[in-house]
Design a protein around this motif. Structure first.
Motif, PDB file in Angstrom:
ATOM      1  N   GLY A   1       0.828  -1.195   0.000  1.00 41.17           N
ATOM      2  CA  GLY A   1       0.000   0.000   0.000  1.00 41.17           C
ATOM      3  C   GLY A   1       0.862   1.244   0.000  1.00 41.17           C
ATOM      4  O   GLY A   1       2.096   1.169   0.037  1.00 41.17           O
ATOM      5  N   PRO A   2       0.251   2.417  -0.074  1.00 42.23           N
ATOM      6  CA  PRO A   2       1.022   3.670  -0.145  1.00 42.23           C
ATOM      7  C   PRO A   2       1.919   3.848   1.073  1.00 42.23           C
ATOM      8  O   PRO A   2       1.553   3.489   2.190  1.00 42.23           O
ATOM      9  N   GLU A   3       3.079   4.423   0.854  1.00 42.14           N
ATOM     10  CA  GLU A   3       4.025   4.657   1.942  1.00 42.14           C
ATOM     11  C   GLU A   3       3.445   5.653   2.952  1.00 42.14           C
ATOM     12  O   GLU A   3       2.592   6.481   2.610  1.00 42.14           O
ATOM     13  N   PRO A   4       3.879   5.576   4.221  1.00 42.68           N
ATOM     14  CA  PRO A   4       3.469   6.609   5.185  1.00 42.68           C
ATOM     15  C   PRO A   4       3.774   8.000   4.643  1.00 42.68           C
ATOM     16  O   PRO A   4       4.731   8.198   3.890  1.00 42.68           O
ATOM     17  N   LEU A   5       2.953   8.963   5.013  1.00 44.38           N
ATOM     18  CA  LEU A   5       3.077  10.304   4.458  1.00 44.38           C
ATOM     19  C   LEU A   5       4.371  10.977   4.883  1.00 44.38           C
ATOM     20  O   LEU A   5       4.860  10.783   5.992  1.00 44.38           O
ATOM     21  N   ARG A   6       4.897  11.785   3.971  1.00 45.08           N
ATOM     22  CA  ARG A   6       6.095  12.587   4.227  1.00 45.08           C
ATOM     23  C   ARG A   6       5.810  14.027   3.818  1.00 45.08           C
ATOM     24  O   ARG A   6       4.953  14.292   2.970  1.00 45.08           O
ATOM     25  N   ALA A   7       6.557  14.943   4.419  1.00 47.83           N
ATOM     26  CA  ALA A   7       6.415  16.348   4.041  1.00 47.83           C
ATOM     27  C   ALA A   7       6.686  16.500   2.551  1.00 47.83           C
ATOM     28  O   ALA A   7       7.576  15.838   1.997  1.00 47.83           O
ATOM     29  N   THR A   8       5.922  17.334   1.885  1.00 46.27           N
ATOM     30  CA  THR A   8       5.932  17.654   0.448  1.00 46.27           C
ATOM     31  C   THR A   8       5.154  16.645  -0.395  1.00 46.27           C
ATOM     32  O   THR A   8       4.979  16.877  -1.601  1.00 46.27           O
ATOM     33  N   ASP A   9       4.681  15.533   0.191  1.00 47.65           N
ATOM     34  CA  ASP A   9       3.833  14.626  -0.588  1.00 47.65           C
ATOM     35  C   ASP A   9       2.613  15.382  -1.102  1.00 47.65           C
ATOM     36  O   ASP A   9       2.006  16.181  -0.378  1.00 47.65           O
ATOM     37  N   VAL A  10       2.254  15.143  -2.361  1.00 51.72           N
ATOM     38  CA  VAL A  10       1.053  15.719  -2.952  1.00 51.72           C
ATOM     39  C   VAL A  10       0.051  14.594  -3.186  1.00 51.72           C
ATOM     40  O   VAL A  10       0.348  13.631  -3.890  1.00 51.72           O
ATOM     41  N   LEU A  11      -1.121  14.709  -2.584  1.00 53.29           N
ATOM     42  CA  LEU A  11      -2.132  13.660  -2.637  1.00 53.29           C
ATOM     43  C   LEU A  11      -3.288  14.083  -3.537  1.00 53.29           C
ATOM     44  O   LEU A  11      -3.910  15.125  -3.311  1.00 53.29           O
ATOM     45  N   PRO A  12      -3.592  13.285  -4.555  1.00 54.23           N
ATOM     46  CA  PRO A  12      -4.745  13.612  -5.402  1.00 54.23           C
ATOM     47  C   PRO A  12      -6.053  13.320  -4.679  1.00 54.23           C
ATOM     48  O   PRO A  12      -6.133  12.424  -3.834  1.00 54.23           O
ATOM     49  N   VAL A  13      -7.061  14.084  -5.012  1.00 53.65           N
ATOM     50  CA  VAL A  13      -8.398  13.896  -4.456  1.00 53.65           C
ATOM     51  C   VAL A  13      -9.318  13.455  -5.576  1.00 53.65           C
ATOM     52  O   VAL A  13      -9.286  14.009  -6.684  1.00 53.65           O
ATOM     53  N   GLY A  14     -10.144  12.444  -5.303  1.00 49.05           N
ATOM     54  CA  GLY A  14     -11.032  11.906  -6.321  1.00 49.05           C
ATOM     55  C   GLY A  14     -12.192  12.831  -6.644  1.00 49.05           C
ATOM     56  O   GLY A  14     -12.410  13.845  -5.976  1.00 49.05           O
ATOM     57  N   PRO A  15     -12.953  12.489  -7.672  1.00 44.25           N
ATOM     58  CA  PRO A  15     -14.118  13.316  -8.035  1.00 44.25           C
ATOM     59  C   PRO A  15     -15.153  13.295  -6.930  1.00 44.25           C
ATOM     60  O   PRO A  15     -15.331  12.285  -6.250  1.00 44.25           O
ATOM     61  N   PRO A  16     -15.848  14.395  -6.722  1.00 41.59           N
ATOM     62  CA  PRO A  16     -16.827  14.449  -5.630  1.00 41.59           C
ATOM     63  C   PRO A  16     -18.004  13.520  -5.901  1.00 41.59           C
ATOM     64  O   PRO A  16     -18.440  13.357  -7.049  1.00 41.59           O
ATOM     65  N   PRO A  17     -18.527  12.887  -4.864  1.00 43.91           N
ATOM     66  CA  PRO A  17     -19.702  12.023  -5.042  1.00 43.91           C
ATOM     67  C   PRO A  17     -20.958  12.846  -5.252  1.00 43.91           C
ATOM     68  O   PRO A  17     -20.959  14.064  -5.053  1.00 43.91           O
ATOM     69  N   ARG A  18     -22.021  12.204  -5.670  1.00 40.42           N
ATOM     70  CA  ARG A  18     -23.291  12.910  -5.873  1.00 40.42           C
ATOM     71  C   ARG A  18     -23.938  13.311  -4.559  1.00 40.42           C
ATOM     72  O   ARG A  18     -24.621  14.325  -4.466  1.00 40.42           O
ATOM     73  N   ARG A  19     -23.717  12.505  -3.537  1.00 41.69           N
ATOM     74  CA  ARG A  19     -24.322  12.775  -2.229  1.00 41.69           C
ATOM     75  C   ARG A  19     -23.637  13.968  -1.572  1.00 41.69           C
ATOM     76  O   ARG A  19     -22.427  14.122  -1.644  1.00 41.69           O
ATOM     77  N   TRP A  20     -24.429  14.800  -0.904  1.00 33.54           N
ATOM     78  CA  TRP A  20     -23.887  15.946  -0.172  1.00 33.54           C
ATOM     79  C   TRP A  20     -23.978  15.684   1.324  1.00 33.54           C
ATOM     80  O   TRP A  20     -24.810  14.884   1.768  1.00 33.54           O
TER      81      TRP A  20
END
Length: 304
Positions: free
Chosen positions: A156-175
């Motif tokens: 799985g993804p490595e533990p987070l480090r400073a300067t890591d840039v994380l993509p965010v997925g498309p927003p769901p239909r539910r609010w």
């Protein structure tokens, strides 16, 4: 105060920017977690996933995500992230103090940072793990169908480090349906944990000694499990003999007793097999509370 974002935006094929967040400070240990990767026991890989599933799913519900969407699990606090675009966020679990661009923000609530703003977690006074969910989920690549970091298997993804840039997925239909969720506060009081004896309680002369008095969470605790300590005068968990037990499956919440006599309760990243006898198993509904028990907290086992 809103600052100009320094993030470099990745782009979709049509040239439009995709939402990202950047790790400014990862805290003590922050990992990406979702609901885990079931179905891989045959390959020697456990489920993993969020250690406190209740807090994890609440964070996702608050921002309108599917309950299994990947989020950040932060140990004790200290995480700082900067948003490359406006976002909808929720922070749950251990009550680390929250600031949004330097201003105090609510726990277990819907937060709306703007582009360039920073979300910062202080150090929690109680509990162990805080969850940060972003509407759309953290969209890092999946491994064996999950975005969870398995600290035992190292996948799985490595533990987070400073300067890591994380993509965010498309927003769901539910609010989001609520702005604030009422959550009982975490405490350092004795934690009562329900268990079922077995399957190897017959390997001990008095397995009921597990329920005598209380135990304390030792400093030897992580996502794999927590080791417990007992007072010198408490009745011991004494095995009938020293025969070898054939390796067998280990479930989430198994209470394994190694030769030291100090029980180990398995958490999210536990091994899927083991050779020490399991004296009892924690009810699934109580595992999440154990994942928030920090060193020194008293634990009392009762029959479930």
């Amino acid at each position: 105060m809103t600052r100009r974002s320094s993030l470099l935006y990745p782009t979709d094929p049509d040239g439009s920017a995709t939402a990202v967040l950047q790790v400014v400070a990862p805290g003590m240990l922050s990992t990406i977690q979702d609901s885990g990767r079931p179905g891989w026991f045959h390959a020697g890989v456990g489920v993993s996933g969020a250690a406190d599933r209740r807090s994890f799913t609440l964070a996702n519900r608050l921002v309108g995500n599917d309950e299994s969407a990947a989020a950040i699990e932060c140990l004790l606090g200290g995480l700082i992230v900067e948003f490359g675009a406006s976002a909808v966020v929720a922070v749950t679990g251990a009550p680390a103090p929250i600031t949004l661009d330097g201003r105090p923000a609510a726990h277990s609530a819907v937060l709306r940072p703007g582009a360039g703003q920073r979300l910062a977690l202080g150090i929690s006074s109680t509990g162990m793990r805080t969850y940060v969910a972003v509407r759309g989920g953290i969209a890092v690549p999946s491994v064996l169908g999950s975005r969870s970091r398995d600290t035992l298997a190292g996948i799985g993804p490595e533990p987070l480090r400073a300067t890591d840039v994380l993509p965010v997925g498309p927003p769901p239909r539910r609010w989001p349906e609520v702005d604030l969720a009422p959550v009982a506060p975490l405490t350092a009081d004795t934690l009562t944990v329900r268990t079922i004896l077995g399957p190897r309680e017959d390997w001990y002369d008095r397995p009921e000694n597990l329920f005598a008095g209380s135990w304390r969470v030792s400093a030897d605790t992580d996502r794999v499990g927590i080791r417990l300590e007992g007072d010198a005068d408490r009745p011991p968990l004494t095995r009938i003999d020293d025969a070898e037990l054939p390796t067998e499956g280990m479930p989430l919440g198994a209470i394994q007793v190694p030769p030291s006599g100090q029980p180990v309760v398995f958490l999210a990243d536990h091994p899927i097999t083991g050779g020490y006898p399991v004296i009892a198993t924690v009810l699934d509904a109580d595992v999440d509370a154990l994942a928030q028990a920090r060193p020194g907290r008293p634990i009392r086992f009762v029959r479930g």
